[in-house]
Design a protein around this motif. Structure first.
Motif, short mmCIF file in Angstrom:
data_model
loop_
_atom_site.label_atom_id
_atom_site.label_comp_id
_atom_site.label_asym_id
_atom_site.label_seq_id
_atom_site.Cartn_x
_atom_site.Cartn_y
_atom_site.Cartn_z
N ARG A 44 -14.35 -17.25 0.30
CA ARG A 44 -15.11 -16.15 0.23
C ARG A 44 -16.50 -16.53 -1.25
NH1 ARG A 44 -14.74 -14.38 4.97
NH2 ARG A 44 -12.22 -13.74 5.40
N GLN A 45 -16.03 -17.04 -1.88
CA GLN A 45 -16.99 -16.77 -3.03
C GLN A 45 -17.53 -15.29 -3.54
OE1 GLN A 45 -18.33 -20.45 -4.77
NE2 GLN A 45 -16.14 -20.63 -4.00
N PRO A 46 -16.31 -14.47 -4.16
CA PRO A 46 -16.54 -13.37 -3.95
C PRO A 46 -17.33 -13.67 -5.26
CG PRO A 46 -14.61 -14.06 -4.49
CD PRO A 46 -15.36 -15.47 -4.06
N ASP A 47 -18.58 -11.72 -5.72
CA ASP A 47 -19.42 -11.51 -6.22
C ASP A 47 -18.32 -10.95 -7.61
OD1 ASP A 47 -21.72 -12.30 -5.77
OD2 ASP A 47 -21.14 -10.51 -3.85
N LEU A 48 -16.70 -10.50 -7.03
CA LEU A 48 -15.79 -9.98 -7.74
C LEU A 48 -14.64 -9.73 -7.04
CD1 LEU A 48 -15.41 -7.52 -10.07
CD2 LEU A 48 -15.36 -5.80 -8.43
N ILE A 49 -13.66 -9.96 -8.20
CA ILE A 49 -12.53 -10.58 -7.93
C ILE A 49 -11.81 -9.12 -8.52
CG2 ILE A 49 -10.14 -11.64 -7.54
CD1 ILE A 49 -12.08 -13.63 -7.78
N MET A 50 -10.59 -8.73 -7.52
CA MET A 50 -9.59 -7.27 -7.99
C MET A 50 -8.18 -7.56 -8.03
SD MET A 50 -12.40 -3.58 -7.70
CE MET A 50 -11.47 -3.12 -9.61
N LEU A 51 -7.28 -7.93 -8.68
CA LEU A 51 -6.23 -8.97 -8.93
C LEU A 51 -5.37 -8.23 -9.01
CD1 LEU A 51 -5.06 -11.39 -8.51
CD2 LEU A 51 -5.44 -12.09 -10.60
N ASP A 52 -4.15 -7.92 -8.71
CA ASP A 52 -2.31 -6.75 -8.99
C ASP A 52 -2.35 -8.52 -9.56
OD1 ASP A 52 -0.21 -5.55 -9.52
OD2 ASP A 52 0.30 -6.27 -7.62
N LEU A 53 -0.75 -8.50 -10.32
CA LEU A 53 -0.53 -8.72 -11.17
C LEU A 53 1.20 -9.49 -10.79
CD1 LEU A 53 -1.05 -8.79 -15.24
CD2 LEU A 53 -2.24 -9.96 -13.25
N GLY A 58 4.41 -14.85 -6.48
CA GLY A 58 4.02 -15.27 -7.36
C GLY A 58 3.21 -14.17 -8.61
N ASP A 59 2.85 -13.95 -10.00
CA ASP A 59 1.64 -13.74 -11.22
C ASP A 59 0.80 -13.91 -11.19
OD1 ASP A 59 0.60 -13.26 -13.54
OD2 ASP A 59 3.08 -12.42 -14.02
N GLY A 60 -0.60 -12.81 -10.90
CA GLY A 60 -2.13 -12.81 -10.32
C GLY A 60 -1.87 -13.44 -11.37
N SER A 61 -1.89 -14.16 -12.41
CA SER A 61 -2.07 -14.82 -14.04
C SER A 61 -2.40 -16.15 -13.01
CB SER A 61 -1.49 -15.28 -15.28
OG SER A 61 -1.11 -13.04 -15.82
N ALA A 62 -1.81 -16.79 -11.98
CA ALA A 62 -1.87 -17.33 -12.42
C ALA A 62 -3.80 -17.94 -11.04
CB ALA A 62 -0.65 -18.36 -10.68
N VAL A 63 -3.54 -16.98 -10.35
CA VAL A 63 -5.30 -17.63 -9.65
C VAL A 63 -6.43 -16.89 -10.32
CG1 VAL A 63 -6.74 -15.47 -8.07
CG2 VAL A 63 -4.40 -15.09 -7.69
N ILE A 64 -5.80 -16.26 -11.54
CA ILE A 64 -6.64 -16.28 -12.50
C ILE A 64 -6.97 -17.83 -13.14
CG2 ILE A 64 -7.94 -15.20 -15.25
CD1 ILE A 64 -5.98 -12.88 -14.49
N LEU A 65 -5.85 -18.78 -13.57
CA LEU A 65 -6.16 -19.55 -14.09
C LEU A 65 -6.86 -20.59 -12.80
CD1 LEU A 65 -2.86 -19.66 -16.00
CD2 LEU A 65 -5.24 -19.74 -16.69
N SER A 66 -6.57 -20.55 -12.01
CA SER A 66 -7.35 -21.55 -10.96
C SER A 66 -8.93 -21.23 -10.61
CB SER A 66 -6.65 -20.93 -10.07
OG SER A 66 -7.43 -21.56 -8.42
N VAL A 67 -9.08 -19.89 -10.74
CA VAL A 67 -10.38 -19.94 -10.32
C VAL A 67 -11.63 -19.73 -11.21
CG1 VAL A 67 -12.19 -17.62 -10.31
CG2 VAL A 67 -9.59 -17.41 -8.82
N ASP A 92 -6.71 -13.55 -21.75
CA ASP A 92 -6.90 -15.18 -22.36
C ASP A 92 -7.50 -15.68 -21.41
OD1 ASP A 92 -7.00 -16.74 -24.68
OD2 ASP A 92 -5.53 -17.07 -24.79
N ALA A 93 -6.52 -15.50 -20.57
CA ALA A 93 -6.58 -16.18 -19.28
C ALA A 93 -8.04 -16.63 -18.69
CB ALA A 93 -5.25 -15.65 -18.05
N GLY A 94 -9.14 -14.95 -18.46
CA GLY A 94 -10.23 -15.40 -17.81
C GLY A 94 -9.95 -13.73 -17.47
N ALA A 95 -9.27 -13.04 -17.22
CA ALA A 95 -9.79 -11.75 -16.81
C ALA A 95 -11.33 -11.08 -17.70
CB ALA A 95 -8.62 -10.29 -17.01
N ASN A 96 -11.85 -10.03 -17.14
CA ASN A 96 -12.50 -9.92 -17.44
C ASN A 96 -12.33 -8.00 -18.03
OD1 ASN A 96 -14.30 -11.49 -15.78
ND2 ASN A 96 -15.45 -11.24 -16.93
N ASP A 97 -11.56 -7.78 -17.29
CA ASP A 97 -11.00 -6.12 -17.51
C ASP A 97 -9.53 -5.70 -17.14
OD1 ASP A 97 -11.52 -3.93 -17.95
OD2 ASP A 97 -12.66 -2.89 -17.10
#
Length: 232
Positions: A44-53, A58-67, A92-97
């Motif tokens: 989708r190449q979104p303009d924003l990702i909202m993510l549960d952990l 698995g843990d949502g941190s894996a999505v952050i690291l991948s993206v 630290d993994a790369g989330a903005n908020d």
């Protein structure tokens, strides 16, 4: 129309976030787990990702690291985990908020608006500086390739360290307050956490300054913030 991806396994929260975003003109896509969320993000190449952990597979941190290997898209974590160490880990993994459940529509959309302002600043800065190679003392910084060398040797920076250095490079010679740095690198959820900037500036000095105890270009402005002693 901006596009958001909501990665959340709780149906009622996913619906709540979807309704709030669609009311502000967003197109919303959904995923319930790490694997599907990672695929949707790439597709989708979104303009924003909202993510549960806490996701089923698995843990949502894996999505952050991948993206973060291919995109600087703003990522807002939605989680019931309120532990400070957990927040630091995902930032630290790369989330903005980081938005702690439960939350209301007003706070949710305020964070969304802030993330988009941040995203526009990052995009504009990247476009303006894409071909710039900076040399400071014996440090070479290739902003397009996101590579750093000291005395000819490669230096690995974490996403947060790179973000902090990039903001300083975009404002050479200017004193940046802790608040400005926190907003630019960590997002609005980190305002007030000035120890973030102290810790990561210390890491940058260890990696880039010849004598971290007496830095020559990553300078502290006491009780205010930091300054990069370099001019274009």
């Amino acid at each position: 129309m901006p596009v958001a991806l909501v990665i959340e396994d709780e149906t009622h929260i996913r619906g709540f976030v979807r309704t709030a975003l669609e009311s502000e003109g967003w197109t919303v896509h959904e995923a319930e787990g790490v694997q599907r969320g990672t695929v949707e993000a790439a597709t989708r190449q979104p303009d924003l990702i909202m993510l549960d952990l806490g996701l089923p597979d698995g843990d949502g941190s894996a999505v952050i690291l991948s993206v973060r290997t291919w995109s600087a898209v703003p990522i807002i974590v939605l989680s019931a985990r309120s532990d400070e160490a957990e927040k630091i880990k995902v930032l630290d993994a790369g989330a903005n908020d980081y938005l702690t459940k439960p939350f209301g529509v007003g706070e949710l959309m305020a964070r969304v608006r802030a993330s988009q302002r941040f995203g526009r600043r990052v995009t504009a800065a990247a476009a303006a500086e894409a071909d710039a190679v900076v040399n400071i003392a014996d440090v070479e910084i290739d902003r397009a390739a996101r590579l750093v060398r000291k005395a000819g040797r490669g230096v690995h920076l974490t996403p947060r360290e790179w973000g902090l250095l990039s903001v300083l490079l975009a404002n050479p010679g200017r004193v940046l307050t802790h608040r400005e740095l926190l907003l630019s690198v960590w997002g609005p959820g980190a305002v007030g956490q000035s120890h973030y900037t102290r810790i990561y500036m210390g890491n940058l000095r260890k990696k880039l300054e010849s004598n971290p105890a007496t830095p020559v270009f990553l300078l502290t402005e006491n009780a205010v913030g930091y300054r990069l002693a370099w001019h274009r």
